[in-house]
Every structure is written in structure tokens, then in C-alpha cells.
Motif scaffolding. Structure first.
Motif, short mmCIF file in Angstrom:
data_model
loop_
_atom_site.label_atom_id
_atom_site.label_comp_id
_atom_site.label_asym_id
_atom_site.label_seq_id
_atom_site.Cartn_x
_atom_site.Cartn_y
_atom_site.Cartn_z
N TRP A 136 29.14 35.73 42.71
CA TRP A 136 29.52 36.39 43.95
C TRP A 136 30.33 37.51 43.88
N THR A 137 31.18 37.47 42.76
CA THR A 137 32.07 38.75 42.41
C THR A 137 31.55 39.43 41.39
N LYS A 138 30.44 39.40 40.96
CA LYS A 138 29.93 40.34 39.86
C LYS A 138 30.22 41.79 40.16
N LYS A 139 30.36 42.13 41.33
CA LYS A 139 30.57 43.72 41.21
C LYS A 139 31.74 43.94 42.25
N VAL A 140 32.71 42.48 42.40
CA VAL A 140 34.05 42.85 42.97
C VAL A 140 35.14 42.12 41.94
N ASP A 141 36.14 43.01 42.01
CA ASP A 141 37.48 42.71 41.18
C ASP A 141 38.38 42.04 42.38
N LEU A 142 38.31 40.80 42.17
CA LEU A 142 39.22 40.15 43.11
C LEU A 142 40.61 40.59 42.91
N PHE A 143 41.07 40.55 41.52
CA PHE A 143 42.45 40.95 41.06
C PHE A 143 43.09 42.03 41.20
N SER A 144 42.20 42.98 42.03
CA SER A 144 42.42 44.31 42.08
C SER A 144 42.88 44.49 43.76
N LYS A 145 42.78 43.35 44.40
CA LYS A 145 42.68 43.26 45.86
C LYS A 145 44.29 43.00 46.14
N SER A 146 44.57 43.15 47.45
CA SER A 146 45.91 42.88 47.90
C SER A 146 45.70 41.42 48.54
N LEU A 147 44.80 41.13 49.17
CA LEU A 147 44.51 39.94 50.08
C LEU A 147 43.09 39.40 50.33
#
Length: 266
Positions: A136-147
Motif C-alpha cells: 500500500w505504501t509502495k509509492k508513498v514515503d510515510l516517513f516524509s509526512k508530518s501526519l
């Protein structure tokens, strides 16, 4: 001769455009009509509210006999039908389609500094574990998000879990004061597994779970989903949670319009 004819102005053109734009009169308020007439005639019609109300009712009855069943809203990968949007009417329970597209609008409004998880995420996590949602996070870097915003749907109730990435806090919000602690623990394990998978050592420890109390609460059995969306919007835009049950009819109308306009209102 009616009041509206006397002043040579009618809300009919506005109402027709409104109906075409939003597919129904569900999000219409008398304030919308009064504001339109005020702008058009440069005068205040507040003292003629009853006359205008009667004219609006008459016109709405005529248009409502021609339902726009084919009305839909397409935005990115989301499609909302009139049936979906109608879950925002009165005290209906909002559905997943409404929840998920609104989350998309929130991400757009924050320039993707906030990530909104699809409402099916937690169910999939529970059913199949981390391996079942890893892609689900293949194209998303959760650790670059604030929330991170994670809507939780348990049978007939919505609640919200948020993840404050900078402070390593996992917050729980529930509009009935119910605490499903295991859902917070599920998200905690997910974040730790994701941090390990993405080799983010900073995020592999130091997390704290917080149950948020003293937040706006619903006073019925039907507005939990709307409360979750309002929590999400306020938290994402860093606005205080200053709304009540009495605001829900207005909030429902606003959300309906925002979905059709494909953007959050100011």
C-alpha cells in the motif's frame, strides 16, 4: 404577484444551476439563496426570508420530480454517485466512498504533507497482517509526512487514529468516547514494521499512544463518520477542534459541496 416578482428577481436561475452542479438540493441552505440574491441585487433580503423560502420550496418541488440519477463526481481514482453523496443527507451514515474521496481532498489541500489511508486499510491489516498491506505504501514515503490519518471502521462505528511522525505520537479520536485500544496497538505494530522494512531506524522506537479526550462528541448514533471527517480536516489544516453536534447539518452540506467541487473550502 409574489414578492420575488415585485423586486424583479427570482432564485430560479440560481436553483437550476445549483441542482445541475450538485445533483440534488441536499447541500442547499437558505443562506446560499439569500447570499445569491444579495450579490445580484446589492440589497439584503433577510426580512423577506419567508417569501423566499416559499418560492424556493415551490421551485425545488418541481426540479426534484426530475431526479439526476446519472449524476456523478470523478476525481483522480474516485467516483461518487448520487447514492454515495446522499449518505451525507440528514442523519444517514456516510459510506467508504465519501470518506476516501474526502481524504484525497485533504491530502491535496496539504500538498501531500499529510497522508490519508484508505478506509479499508485497517480491515486489511487486521485480516492479513503487515504483509497484506506492505504494498500500500509502495509509492508513498510515510516517513516524509508530518501526519498520517487512519479512519477506523468497526461494524457500525467510525473512529480516527492519527500518527504524528515528528513527535512519535499515535493519537486516538472517538466521537462517542469509546476506546478500541487494540486498533491503536495494530497501528503501532504497523508503523514499527514499516520502519523496519524501509530501514528507518529513527522510527523503530520511542512511540507513545495517546487517547484524546475533551474533543467534540456526537449526541446521536449517525454522525460518527462526519465527526471523523471534521477531525481529519481540522487536524490536517492545524485548526482547533471547535465544532459541536449542532454544527453537523451545516458540516454535512459543506462536505457535500467540497466533494462536488473537488476541493476543500476556505
Amino acid at each position: 404577484m409574489t414578492f420575488l416578482v415585485k423586486v424583479s428577481v427570482s432564485p430560479s436561475e440560481f436553483l437550476e444551476l445549483f441542482y445541475v452542479t450538485y445533483g440534488s438540493f441536499i447541500p442547499l441552505s437558505e443562506t446560499d439563496v439569500l447570499e445569491h440574491l444579495k450579490n445580484k441585487c446589492n440589497t439584503d433580503f433577510i426580512d423577506k426570508k419567508l417569501n423566499i423560502h416559499l418560492e424556493v420550496l415551490k421551485y425545488k418541488a418541481g426540479l426534484a420530480s426530475i431526479p439526476m440519477n446519472c449524476f456523478k463526481v470523478d476525481y483522480n481514482k474516485h467516483t461518487l454517485t448520487l447514492e454515495d453523496l446522499s449518505t451525507l443527507d440528514d442523519q444517514n451514515w456516510v459510506n467508504d466512498q465519501v470518506i476516501n474521496m474526502y481524504g484525497e481532498l485533504i491530502m491535496e489541500a496539504t500538498e501531500h504533507k499529510v497522508h490519508f489511508f484508505n478506509s479499508f486499510f485497517h480491515r486489511q491489516l487486521v485480516a492479513k497482517g503487515y504483509e497484506g498491506v506492505k504494498r500500500w505504501t509502495k509509492k508513498v514515503d510515510l516517513f516524509s509526512k508530518s501526519l498520517l490519518l487512519i479512519p477506523i471502521h468497526l461494524e457500525i462505528h467510525w473512529s480516527l487514529i492519527t500518527v504524528d511522525m515528528a513527535n512519535h505520537h499515535i493519537h486516538y479520536y472517538d466521537s462517542q468516547g469509546i476506546v478500541f485500544k487494540y486498533t491503536i496497538e495494530n497501528i503501532m505494530r504497523y508503523i514499527l514494521a514499516e520502519a523496519k522494512e524501509k530501514k528507518q531506524a529513527t522510527y523503530q522506537n520511542g512511540w507513545k499512544m495517546i487517547i484524546n479526550k475533551g474533543i467534540p462528541q456526537q449526541k446521536n448514533d449517525s454522525d460518527c463518520g462526519v465527526f471523523v471527517l471534521e477531525y481529519c480536516k481540522c487536524l490536517a489544516l492545524k485548526e482547533p477542534l471547535q465544532f459541536t453536534q449542532d454544527d453537523m447539518p451545516k458540516v454535512r452540506k459543506r462536505i457535500y459541496k467540497e466533494l462536488c467541487d473537488c476541493k476543500l473550502s476556505d
